[in-house]
Design an enzyme around this catalytic site. Structure first.
Site, short mmCIF file in Angstrom:
data_model
loop_
_atom_site.label_atom_id
_atom_site.label_comp_id
_atom_site.label_asym_id
_atom_site.label_seq_id
_atom_site.Cartn_x
_atom_site.Cartn_y
_atom_site.Cartn_z
N HIS A 217 -3.35 -8.32 8.88
CA HIS A 217 -2.43 -7.76 9.87
C HIS A 217 -1.61 -8.84 10.57
O HIS A 217 -0.72 -8.54 11.36
CB HIS A 217 -3.19 -6.86 10.85
CG HIS A 217 -3.50 -5.53 10.24
ND1 HIS A 217 -3.33 -4.34 10.90
CD2 HIS A 217 -3.93 -5.19 8.99
CE1 HIS A 217 -3.66 -3.33 10.11
NE2 HIS A 217 -4.04 -3.83 8.94
N SER A 221 1.15 -6.83 4.60
CA SER A 221 0.77 -6.62 3.22
C SER A 221 1.82 -7.20 2.27
O SER A 221 3.01 -7.20 2.58
CB SER A 221 0.63 -5.13 2.93
OG SER A 221 -0.43 -4.59 3.65
N LYS A 245 -1.27 8.56 1.63
CA LYS A 245 -1.35 8.05 0.25
C LYS A 245 -2.77 7.57 -0.06
O LYS A 245 -3.30 7.82 -1.16
CB LYS A 245 -0.36 6.90 0.06
CG LYS A 245 -0.25 6.47 -1.40
CD LYS A 245 1.07 5.78 -1.69
CE LYS A 245 1.16 5.41 -3.16
NZ LYS A 245 2.53 5.26 -3.62
N ASP A 246 -3.41 6.91 0.91
CA ASP A 246 -4.80 6.49 0.72
C ASP A 246 -5.72 7.70 0.56
O ASP A 246 -6.68 7.67 -0.21
CB ASP A 246 -5.29 5.63 1.90
CG ASP A 246 -4.76 4.20 1.81
OD1 ASP A 246 -4.27 3.82 0.73
OD2 ASP A 246 -4.86 3.47 2.81
N GLU A 289 -26.64 -6.21 -14.87
CA GLU A 289 -25.79 -5.04 -14.67
C GLU A 289 -24.39 -5.34 -15.21
O GLU A 289 -23.97 -6.51 -15.27
CB GLU A 289 -25.70 -4.71 -13.19
CG GLU A 289 -26.97 -4.15 -12.62
CD GLU A 289 -27.22 -2.73 -13.05
OE1 GLU A 289 -26.91 -1.80 -12.31
OE2 GLU A 289 -27.73 -2.55 -14.18
#
Lengths: 423, 196
Positions: A217, A221, A245-246, A289
């Site tokens: 922040h 972005s 959108k998220d 894994e």
């Protein structure tokens, strides 16, 4: 208003009273409400939020699993089976937690790849990127120790092999391994400390995630074009545009997650881990894994104990210096025709290594692992540093707003900083 | 629902929509409706996610499987008492003497804080079965052994805060509000009971 209080803009008297004394509402509004965000995100920008949600899911299910888990070599396996059979919805909590680890790595790998493709690691976001690598390392440690807790055969032998990596350190290696184990083999003290740390590290991750977001922040972005927003016409407020959108991405993500949990809960696990740990018998073919397979392949690609271990750790640590290895000032690979192909090949190498890691270390798997390892490192150490000098990038767009709003003639210089009609 | 919305924007929202507002208004109402539906789904979804977590803290199946206890009464002589465990709690089983039974039966019910006749508390008068937990704050009263204090009424005495229980386990003196609880039990034979 009394002096020393924050000047709050909120109308609701209760919110206002709190906000004047502790401006959390102002902070949330600034960071997640009006926060100016590039208008051209694609769905790859969902994955940070998805990772955050997954972390919370893991912590929530983990806390409730810990209520029924016993970290003792004689009881650990049985307590996990009791969770599966007797505890109300215990099977759901455990399958969400176990598959959540896989989903977490899928999400984080996409998130990292997004950063690699769009150059999110470059100035001014170097520290943001490095904090992300710290989170990734903490995640790997947490996942490894979590896998040990059910105390099945794979848990035990995974713990043995991974802790033995440290025995490759010259002079003090054996002492370090004894210290890690709290004894002379993987045993009850090891299980106890792994449980303790497995509970602790996720909260450390929460702390580093907070720093990661705080750093984000400050710089703002990155975006698919990799160019900086030049003004308000290039950004939209985070809410409602990206909260929505998220949310859309989150719903799709939950569908995939639910299909895995409810229809294929053991797809990504290993059946040998349903056999209780036996310190006297190693399973014929042990593999980590799936999310550790590429690094496992790098470890085995080198016919030298110390060399393999060093190379494996280097494959992650090299990410810390990536911002300085990539010498090109262009962030987005969309405008880097050669680097784009190089990164796609690197992605292929990653998956090839993943396959090699799942195979017994013989024949073609060893050859491919060596080629893959060589390219993995060459991409960072040779290709990216040189491409900055030799590659001719495509012309960058004038601003984020222009390619988004197509059509219209060429804008006169400076027009891009004027407010757009629609916005 | 989708068809309704398509033909009559905002119609499901009730009377106001019937006035036939202008298109912009109809759009606004449709948005309200969507917000309401989204919110409702979010609430239901959250509830569905939270429930397994809460439920997982309730007794698990292996705990519930331990919810009955069998007691063989044959070795317990008249005047003796044993303590058995049922659901992790002590259960007092006393083979009462004739004196105990008479003392319990002769108490006028009107004198009692928690009125119950002795007959309401036993299946067979010589066998008194009850949960050995003081109804005040959960201590285990004394009185199972002959050497224990039995309180002023010849039954049990809770050392924590001084509650006195009589030979039927009823509260007679002290802070406890209720009689000692009689658990559900049945005689599976003349000399065997199953608690729970």
């Amino acid at each position: 208003m009394a002096s020393g209080l924050h000047q709050s803009d909120f109308k609701n008297p209760v919110v206002r009273w709190i906000d004047a004394r502790l401006p959390v509402f102002t902070m949330m509004e600034k960071e997640y409400g009006t926060f100016p965000t590039p208008r051209n995100f694609n769905y790859l920008w969902n994955f940070g939020a998805l990772a955050m949600v997954t972390l919370l899911i893991m912590i929530a299910t983990g806390i409730f699993l810990a209520m029924n888990y016993t970290p003792h070599v004689n009881h650990a396996f049985d307590s996990v089976e009791r969770i599966m059979r007797d505890v109300n919805y215990g099977w759901l909590l455990r399958y969400v937690h176990a598959n959540g680890a896989s989903m977490f790595f899928i999400v984080v790998y996409v998130h990292i790849w997004r950063g690699l493709y769009y150059g999110s690691y470059k100035a001014p976001r170097e520290l943001l990127w490095m904090l992300g690598v710290v989170i990734f390392l903490l995640m790997m440690a947490t996942a490894f120790m979590g896998y040990v807790l059910p105390w099945g055969q794979m848990s035990f032998w995974g713990a043995t092999v991974i802790t033995n990596l440290f025995s490759a350190i010259p002079l003090v290696g054996d002492s370090i391994v004894t210290w890690l184990w709290g004894g002379f083999s993987v045993d009850n003290p090891t299980l106890n400390r792994f449980f303790s740390l497995h509970y602790l590290l996720p909260f450390v991750i929460v702390g580093v995630v907070f720093l990661h977001v705080a750093a984000l922040h400050i710089t703002g972005s990155n975006n698919p074009l990799g160019i900086d927003p030049k003004g308000p016409q290039d950004t939209v407020p985070f809410h409602p545009y990206y909260t929505v959108k998220d949310s859309v991405g989150l719903v799709a993500y939950f569908v995939v997650f639910a299909v895995l949990v409810f229809f294929f809960p053991n797809l990504l696990g290993h059946p040998d881990n349903y056999i209780p740990a036996n310190p006297l018998v190693t399973p014929p073919h042990i593999v980590p894994e799936w999310y550790f397979l590429p690094y496992y392949a790098i470890l085995r690609a080198v016919p030298n104990k110390l060399g393999g271990v060093v190379l494996m750790f280097s494959s992650i640590l090299i990410l810390f210096v990536l911002p300085w290895l990539d010498t090109s000032p262009v962030r987005s690979m969309r405008f880097r025709p050669i680097a784009r192909i190089a990164l796609l090949l690197w992605t292929v190498a990653f998956f090839v290594l993943m396959w090699c890691g799942s195979q017994p270390p013989e024949g073609i798997a060893v050859v491919l692992a060596r080629i893959g390892t060589a390219y993995y490192f060459a991409y960072f150490l040779v290709i990216l540093p040189l491409l900055g000098w030799f590659e001719r990038p495509l012309p960058l767009p004038e601003s984020i707003a222009r390619p988004v709003l197509r059509g219209g003639g060429p804008l006169p210089a400076g027009a891009t900083s004027k407010p757009m009609e629609k916005a | 629902m989708a068809e309704t919305l398509a033909t009559h924007p905002g119609a499901p929202l009730g009377a106001e929509a019937a006035h036939g507002a202008e298109p912009e208004h109809g759009g606004g109402k449709r948005r309200d409706f969507l917000k309401l539906v989204t919110g409702a789904f979010a609430v239901v979804g959250t509830g569905a996610i939270v429930w397994p977590f809460i439920s997982s803290m309730n007794p698990s199946r292996d705990v519930l499987a331990l919810s009955t206890t069998e007691v063989d009464l044959s070795p317990i002589q008249v005047g003796q008492a044993v303590t058995v465990v049922w659901r992790g709690k002590p259960v007092f089983v006393r083979h009462r003497t004739q004196q105990d039974i008479e003392a319990a039966q002769q108490v006028p019910v009107s004198e009692l804080r928690d009125p119950q006749t002795d007959a309401q508390r036993v299946i067979k008068p010589e066998w008194l079965v009850m949960i050995g937990i003081c109804t005040h704050l959960g201590c285990v009263p004394l009185g199972q052994k002959p050497t224990d204090p039995h309180g002023d009424y010849g039954g049990w005495f809770c050392p924590c805060h001084g509650s006195h229980y009589d030979t039927s386990g009823r509260i007679r003196k002290g802070p406890a509000p209720k009689n000692l609880v009689v658990p559900p039990y049945t005689f599976t034979s003349d000399t065997q009971i199953r608690i729970g």
